[in-house]
Design an enzyme around this catalytic site. Structure first.
Site, PDB file in Angstrom:
ATOM      1  N   PHE A 158     -22.155 -24.528-117.964  1.00 55.86           N
ATOM      2  CA  PHE A 158     -23.421 -25.068-118.323  1.00 55.86           C
ATOM      3  C   PHE A 158     -24.256 -25.031-116.917  1.00 55.86           C
ATOM      4  CE2 PHE A 158     -21.292 -28.751-116.840  1.00 55.86           C
ATOM      5  CZ  PHE A 158     -22.305 -29.558-115.967  1.00 55.86           C
ATOM      6  N   LYS A 182     -19.960 -15.117-123.641  1.00 53.07           N
ATOM      7  CA  LYS A 182     -19.946 -16.548-124.402  1.00 53.07           C
ATOM      8  C   LYS A 182     -20.710 -17.442-123.398  1.00 53.07           C
ATOM      9  CE  LYS A 182     -17.652 -20.134-124.370  1.00 53.07           C
ATOM     10  NZ  LYS A 182     -18.543 -21.069-124.748  1.00 53.07           N
ATOM     11  N   GLU A 185     -21.766 -23.840-124.689  1.00 53.57           N
ATOM     12  CA  GLU A 185     -22.465 -24.364-125.974  1.00 53.57           C
ATOM     13  C   GLU A 185     -23.375 -25.457-125.699  1.00 53.57           C
ATOM     14  OE1 GLU A 185     -18.236 -26.242-125.644  1.00 53.57           O
ATOM     15  OE2 GLU A 185     -19.351 -24.357-124.998  1.00 53.57           O
ATOM     16  N   SER A 236     -13.967 -25.370-114.935  1.00 53.27           N
ATOM     17  CA  SER A 236     -13.069 -26.235-114.367  1.00 53.27           C
ATOM     18  C   SER A 236     -11.827 -25.499-113.821  1.00 53.27           C
ATOM     19  CB  SER A 236     -12.656 -27.452-115.166  1.00 53.27           C
ATOM     20  OG  SER A 236     -12.041 -26.918-116.489  1.00 53.27           O
ATOM     21  N   CYS A 291     -20.328 -25.576-108.346  1.00 57.81           N
ATOM     22  CA  CYS A 291     -18.939 -25.645-107.740  1.00 57.81           C
ATOM     23  C   CYS A 291     -19.012 -25.339-106.175  1.00 57.81           C
ATOM     24  CB  CYS A 291     -18.420 -24.395-108.328  1.00 57.81           C
ATOM     25  SG  CYS A 291     -18.985 -22.900-108.139  1.00 57.81           S
ATOM     26  N   GLU A 390     -12.793 -33.300-108.117  1.00 56.24           N
ATOM     27  CA  GLU A 390     -14.025 -33.025-108.359  1.00 56.24           C
ATOM     28  C   GLU A 390     -14.953 -33.809-109.482  1.00 56.24           C
ATOM     29  OE1 GLU A 390     -16.295 -28.777-109.272  1.00 56.24           O
ATOM     30  OE2 GLU A 390     -14.552 -29.144-110.530  1.00 56.24           O
TER      31      GLU A 390
END
Length: 505
Positions: A158, A182, A185, A236, A291, A390
């Protein structure tokens, strides 16, 4: 164009075989919201395995024709698409801000990086070249050529709705593969806009690029489908490992980029005002949802006092609000769920013994939005969870180290190895740090050490699963297979030594 259910709230479609189609009838849907306001922007379908299968069929059908196109023809399509993307740069940036939350200047920089990826991929006539060696034996030549892998898929996060898909899409199709994306969402709207721009560009055969919206079912459909040859993932660490293991077990080529805990080491001779500017951008840009965000500062020796003083003052001056508003320095996090998780981490840090320097738990921003203000915790030790896990939010932890040796030990003890920075004017310290540190991307007086498109995004340790990294030269390696051909011609009157067939004299 995407299908609609009502005039109030659009239901997004999937892009398969060169057109927008509705997801399968059994699909449910989620709201896509603006995290600054809570406004529902659209509904995203949770597609299923059948939708993945339709995209794979379209991609497999398009593959033979696309791989047969000349490399220069594929590169020229990317040239044209780059121009279209640039013409819509502001529209794309606003889409990023609306659905993800980062400030508009940050979003514009992200879209610029996406365009940079297209530019790098368009060099494919040079980067996809093979090798040849004449006379490996008498009148025998050997050459290695590169050919596309097949149908490739990418599962993206995202936090960079525009840029991260372009770590993969342009390189994959430049090398002659077909592609399935993909999107997250949580942020599907920017890629809907991108695929409309692909349509507008024209000239790309149906099925070369496809998009399937969804969540877990789409991910597992991609990992398990025998018609997909290669999978790229960003997300992740836990999910990256899962994607890597499941894809590899299915015989796919895979690159899985995972989480991070990035340390910024500040030496006593650092130029403090410039260093603080870099730390602020690294820790709080995109509300810490990168990240490559620097989430831990290791202040060495006497650097701690002046560093904390400036960090506190300048952090407290940052404005929190809607990323589309002028003057906003820090936008919302992606959702109220993320907000609550981050607030829990701040409380946990205080329980572990950290002290609050800047408290961002109640920012002066719209309470209906997903806002967390920039937060600084001091007196953090390397064994605390907030120094190891994280958080993915605007939370900066400060650790003190007596020496560069101790700072290196602290950084290397992390199970992650994505990015790190050192701030110093000492060449000797830099030389030592870059040699000894167990991290794949290093910044020297640079807060976010993310490489440009023509270098690989080279995380180490628990931040990466696979062998070949995203973009740069690694992208061409990942999206091609090598074929080596050894040749001789009997009409030339020569039989190559070391290449004598059984029975020949």
């Amino acid at each position: 164009m995407p299908t609609e259910t009502t005039t109030e709230t659009r239901l997004l479609g999937n892009y398969i075989g060169g057109r927008w189609v509705p997801a399968g009838a059994e699909s449910s849907a989620l709201d896509v919201t603006n995290p600054a306001t809570g406004e529902v922007l659209a509904r995203v379908p949770l597609s299923g395995a059948a939708d993945v299968g339709a995209a794979v069929s379209a991609a497999r059908e398009a593959f033979p024709g696309w791989r047969s196109r000349s490399t220069i023809e594929r590169a020229r399509w990317l040239f044209r698409f780059r121009q279209v993307m640039e013409a819509h740069q502001d529209e794309l940036a606003r889409s990023v801000t609306r659905e993800m939350g980062k400030t508009l200047p940050d979003a514009r920089a992200e879209v610029g990086r996406a365009i940079e990826m297209i530019e790098a991929a368009s060099a494919v006539p040079q980067t996809m070249q093979g090798r040849i060696l004449e006379n490996v034996a008498t009148a025998v030549d050997t050459e290695t050529i590169r050919q596309p892998v097949g149908v490739c898929a990418a599962i993206v996060p995202f936090n960079f709705p525009a840029m991260v898909p372009f770590w993969f899409l342009p390189f994959a199709i430049a090398c002659g593969n077909t592609f399935i994306l993909k999107p997250s969402e949580q942020v599907p709207l920017t890629q809907e806009l991108v695929f409309n721009l692909i349509d507008d560009t024209g000239g790309l055969p149906d099925g070369v690029v496809n998009l399937v919206n969804g969540s877990v079912d789409v991910v597992n459909g991609i990992l398990d489908h025998p018609g997909i040859d290669a999978v790229s993932f960003v997300g992740s660490a836990k999910v990256a490992k899962y994607v890597y293991e499941r894809s590899a077990a299915a015989g796919k080529r895979v690159q899985a980029l995972g989480g991070a805990k990035n340390f910024m080491v500040v030496m006593p001779d650092a130029v403090i005002d410039r260093t603080v500017s870099n730390i602020l951008g690294s820790a709080f840009g995109a509300a810490g949802q990168r990240c490559m965000a620097g989430s831990v500062v290791v202040a060495v020796g006497d650097a701690k006092g002046p560093l904390l003083e400036q960090l506190k003052a300048r952090t407290e001056a940052l404005a929190v609000g809607d990323g589309l508003a002028d003057g906003t320095d820090v936008g919302p996090v992606v959702s109220t769920t993320s907000r609550d998780r981050i607030l829990g981490w701040i409380d946990r840090g205080l329980e572990e013994g950290a002290t609050m320097v800047v408290d961002g738990r109640s920012p002066a921003a719209d309470p209906s939005g997903a806002f967390v203000g920039p937060t600084i915790l001091a007196d953090v030790t390397a064994d605390m969870d907030i120094a190891q896990e994280e958080i993915f939010g605007p939370v900066l932890s400060v650790i003190h180290a007596d020496s560069l040796d101790e700072a290196i030990d602290i950084v290397n003890a992390s199970r992650y190895g994505n990015g790190t920075s050192i701030f110093t004017e000492s060449g000797a310290a830099v030389r030592r740090y870059r040699h000894d540190i167990e991290v794949g991307m290093i910044g020297v007086n640079i807060g976010v050490a993310a490489p440009v498109a023509f270098f690989p995004f080279s995380g180490w340790k628990g931040s990466f699963f696979g062998d070949l990294h995203a973009h740069g030269t690694d992208a061409v390696e990942f999206y091609t297979r090598k074929k080596t051909v050894t040749t001789r011609w009997f009409s030339g009157g020569e039989t190559g030594r070391f290449f004598v067939e059984h029975g020949e004299r």
